[in-house]
Design a protein around this motif. Sequence first.
Motif, PDB file in Angstrom:
ATOM      1  N   GLN A 115       0.822  -1.216   0.000  1.00 15.70           N
ATOM      2  CA  GLN A 115       0.000   0.000   0.000  1.00 15.70           C
ATOM      3  C   GLN A 115       0.856   1.267   0.000  1.00 15.70           C
ATOM      4  N   GLY A 116       2.176   1.099  -0.161  1.00 21.96           N
ATOM      5  CA  GLY A 116       3.062   2.260  -0.238  1.00 21.96           C
ATOM      6  C   GLY A 116       3.595   2.735   1.096  1.00 21.96           C
ATOM      7  N   TYR A 117       3.421   1.931   2.139  1.00 15.92           N
ATOM      8  CA  TYR A 117       3.920   2.302   3.466  1.00 15.92           C
ATOM      9  C   TYR A 117       5.028   1.323   3.879  1.00 15.92           C
ATOM     10  N   GLY A 118       4.976   0.817   5.081  1.00 18.60           N
ATOM     11  CA  GLY A 118       5.958  -0.175   5.520  1.00 18.60           C
ATOM     12  C   GLY A 118       7.214   0.383   6.148  1.00 18.60           C
ATOM     13  N   GLN A 119       7.264   1.714   6.334  1.00 22.77           N
ATOM     14  CA  GLN A 119       8.439   2.309   6.974  1.00 22.77           C
ATOM     15  C   GLN A 119       8.333   2.191   8.494  1.00 22.77           C
ATOM     16  N   VAL A 120       9.494   2.166   9.142  1.00 21.61           N
ATOM     17  CA  VAL A 120       9.559   2.131  10.590  1.00 21.61           C
ATOM     18  C   VAL A 120      10.609   3.139  11.041  1.00 21.61           C
ATOM     19  N   TYR A 121      10.444   3.666  12.227  1.00 24.18           N
ATOM     20  CA  TYR A 121      11.428   4.622  12.758  1.00 24.18           C
ATOM     21  C   TYR A 121      12.764   3.935  12.959  1.00 24.18           C
ATOM     22  N   LEU A 122      13.837   4.571  12.494  1.00 16.86           N
ATOM     23  CA  LEU A 122      15.189   4.070  12.712  1.00 16.86           C
ATOM     24  C   LEU A 122      15.951   5.024  13.617  1.00 16.86           C
ATOM     25  N   PRO A 123      16.713   4.505  14.572  1.00 13.96           N
ATOM     26  CA  PRO A 123      17.459   5.371  15.491  1.00 13.96           C
ATOM     27  C   PRO A 123      18.679   5.982  14.831  1.00 13.96           C
ATOM     28  N   TYR A 124      19.108   7.140  15.398  1.00 12.71           N
ATOM     29  CA  TYR A 124      20.352   7.791  15.023  1.00 12.71           C
ATOM     30  C   TYR A 124      20.432   8.113  13.530  1.00 12.71           C
ATOM     31  N   ALA A 125      19.336   8.512  12.969  1.00 10.18           N
ATOM     32  CA  ALA A 125      19.294   8.968  11.580  1.00 10.18           C
ATOM     33  C   ALA A 125      19.803   7.915  10.597  1.00 10.18           C
ATOM     34  N   LEU A 126      19.610   6.632  10.916  1.00  6.97           N
ATOM     35  CA  LEU A 126      20.057   5.569  10.021  1.00  6.97           C
ATOM     36  C   LEU A 126      19.289   5.570   8.704  1.00  6.97           C
ATOM     37  N   GLU A 127      18.079   6.176   8.713  1.00  9.37           N
ATOM     38  CA  GLU A 127      17.318   6.217   7.460  1.00  9.37           C
ATOM     39  C   GLU A 127      18.016   7.063   6.407  1.00  9.37           C
ATOM     40  N   ARG A 128      18.863   8.014   6.849  1.00  9.49           N
ATOM     41  CA  ARG A 128      19.615   8.807   5.881  1.00  9.49           C
ATOM     42  C   ARG A 128      20.851   8.049   5.393  1.00  9.49           C
ATOM     43  N   LYS A 129      21.450   7.283   6.277  1.00 12.98           N
ATOM     44  CA  LYS A 129      22.638   6.512   5.911  1.00 12.98           C
ATOM     45  C   LYS A 129      22.271   5.299   5.067  1.00 12.98           C
ATOM     46  N   TYR A 130      21.145   4.654   5.421  1.00 10.43           N
ATOM     47  CA  TYR A 130      20.674   3.485   4.683  1.00 10.43           C
ATOM     48  C   TYR A 130      19.237   3.758   4.234  1.00 10.43           C
ATOM     49  N   PRO A 131      19.064   4.358   3.063  1.00  8.86           N
ATOM     50  CA  PRO A 131      17.758   4.883   2.625  1.00  8.86           C
ATOM     51  C   PRO A 131      16.611   3.865   2.631  1.00  8.86           C
ATOM     52  N   ASN A 132      16.890   2.595   2.396  1.00  8.92           N
ATOM     53  CA  ASN A 132      15.811   1.609   2.302  1.00  8.92           C
ATOM     54  C   ASN A 132      15.691   0.720   3.536  1.00  8.92           C
ATOM     55  N   ALA A 133      16.549   0.949   4.523  1.00  6.20           N
ATOM     56  CA  ALA A 133      16.553   0.070   5.701  1.00  6.20           C
ATOM     57  C   ALA A 133      15.254   0.162   6.493  1.00  6.20           C
ATOM     58  N   ASP A 134      14.583   1.320   6.444  1.00  6.95           N
ATOM     59  CA  ASP A 134      13.369   1.478   7.248  1.00  6.95           C
ATOM     60  C   ASP A 134      12.207   0.629   6.736  1.00  6.95           C
ATOM     61  N   ARG A 135      12.375   0.007   5.559  1.00  7.21           N
ATOM     62  CA  ARG A 135      11.347  -0.897   5.035  1.00  7.21           C
ATOM     63  C   ARG A 135      11.752  -2.367   5.170  1.00  7.21           C
ATOM     64  N   ASP A 136      12.991  -2.608   5.588  1.00  2.46           N
ATOM     65  CA  ASP A 136      13.473  -3.982   5.723  1.00  2.46           C
ATOM     66  C   ASP A 136      12.750  -4.708   6.850  1.00  2.46           C
ATOM     67  N   TRP A 137      12.509  -5.972   6.665  1.00  2.00           N
ATOM     68  CA  TRP A 137      11.799  -6.782   7.650  1.00  2.00           C
ATOM     69  C   TRP A 137      12.529  -6.823   8.984  1.00  2.00           C
ATOM     70  N   VAL A 138      13.869  -6.939   8.970  1.00  2.00           N
ATOM     71  CA  VAL A 138      14.608  -7.129  10.223  1.00  2.00           C
ATOM     72  C   VAL A 138      14.514  -5.928  11.148  1.00  2.00           C
ATOM     73  N   TRP A 139      14.187  -4.726  10.593  1.00  4.23           N
ATOM     74  CA  TRP A 139      14.101  -3.532  11.418  1.00  4.23           C
ATOM     75  C   TRP A 139      12.694  -3.310  11.980  1.00  4.23           C
ATOM     76  N   GLN A 140      11.741  -4.109  11.587  1.00  6.57           N
ATOM     77  CA  GLN A 140      10.363  -3.890  12.026  1.00  6.57           C
ATOM     78  C   GLN A 140      10.199  -4.255  13.499  1.00  6.57           C
ATOM     79  N   TYR A 141       9.253  -3.586  14.153  1.00  6.51           N
ATOM     80  CA  TYR A 141       8.945  -3.892  15.552  1.00  6.51           C
ATOM     81  C   TYR A 141       8.260  -5.247  15.647  1.00  6.51           C
TER      82      TYR A 141
END
Length: 331
Positions: A202-228
């Motif tokens: 549905q175009g979502y699937g992002q999760v909050y990443l600590p220490y601005a990791l979303e800028r360092k790893y642009p797609n990590a916030d959608r990765d399964w391993v980072w999900q709550y």
Amino acid sequence: MESLPPDPPKRKLLDQVRDAIRLKHYSYRTEQSYVAWIRRYILFHNKRHPKDMGSLEVETFLTHLAVTENVAASTQNQALSALLFLYRYVLEQPLEQNIDAIRAKRSKHLPTVLTVSEVQKLLGVMTGTPQLVAEILYGAGLRLNEGLRLRVKDVDFHQQQIIVRDTKGNQDRITVLPQRVIERLQAHLVLVKHQHQQDLNQGYGQVYLPYALERKYPNADRDWVWQYIFPASTRSKDPRSGIVRRHHLHESVIQKAVKAGIRQVGIDKKASCHTFRHSFATHLLQNGYDIRTVQELLGHKDVKTTMIYTHVLNQGGKGVISPLDHIHPSL
């Protein structure tokens, strides 16, 4: 001759505080707390700007909290931390001398601990995700926010361990993954992964990443391993970034379920979610584990903090048998 563009308006003090807190990667809860204390400090001194005040005004405010408002020592310390942060990182005028305020008295209450039987009854009347969370809190000795912030990558089923990250004191630690929850936790993760895939579709699937990791790893916030592991039932807008994400389950969901279970079982103790952590430590000591092992599992910096559970183990008043009990019952 062209005139230079005007300087941008200076940000308000509390906005500067928020900027500094986010730069330091403090949690959103800490941000809310610090901003609230700084606002109270300013209002207490009739809206004077903090740059025109210093240690004397801080001492007066902290003394007022202890003497007039009768706050707990932890509350007063939190207010002090907020003001020290303000002067050091925002105003860049660190308070040089010691703060000589009247300090609130620290409580010396022993922690509430449930018996093994009480824990069993309480967990037995709980159901669904709250039950699974409660079992992990007790079985691994986690604080409530530590349990709810667990991510998929933090659980090692093979080693039967949980890595607790960004804990109190910003230090990671390893604790035990209870064998009893493994099968149900794996089944729970199958459902969570399906939900995550639906969010992605549905175009979502992002999760909050600590220490601005979303800028360092642009797609990590959608990765399964980072999900709550325990995601919220609905998506919500991040109060800082405005991005719509699925955050972790709210604390109140578990707190209400535990409170309802305590009433249903009829436990006459002032118990809460944190009581599971106290019970975990006490029951480990009862089972013969040494104090250092328990200290590491709980993540205490000082063993003196862990030692409080040895006092809970004492029977009666410090394990003393009353002289009345030595009198022969026939007398």
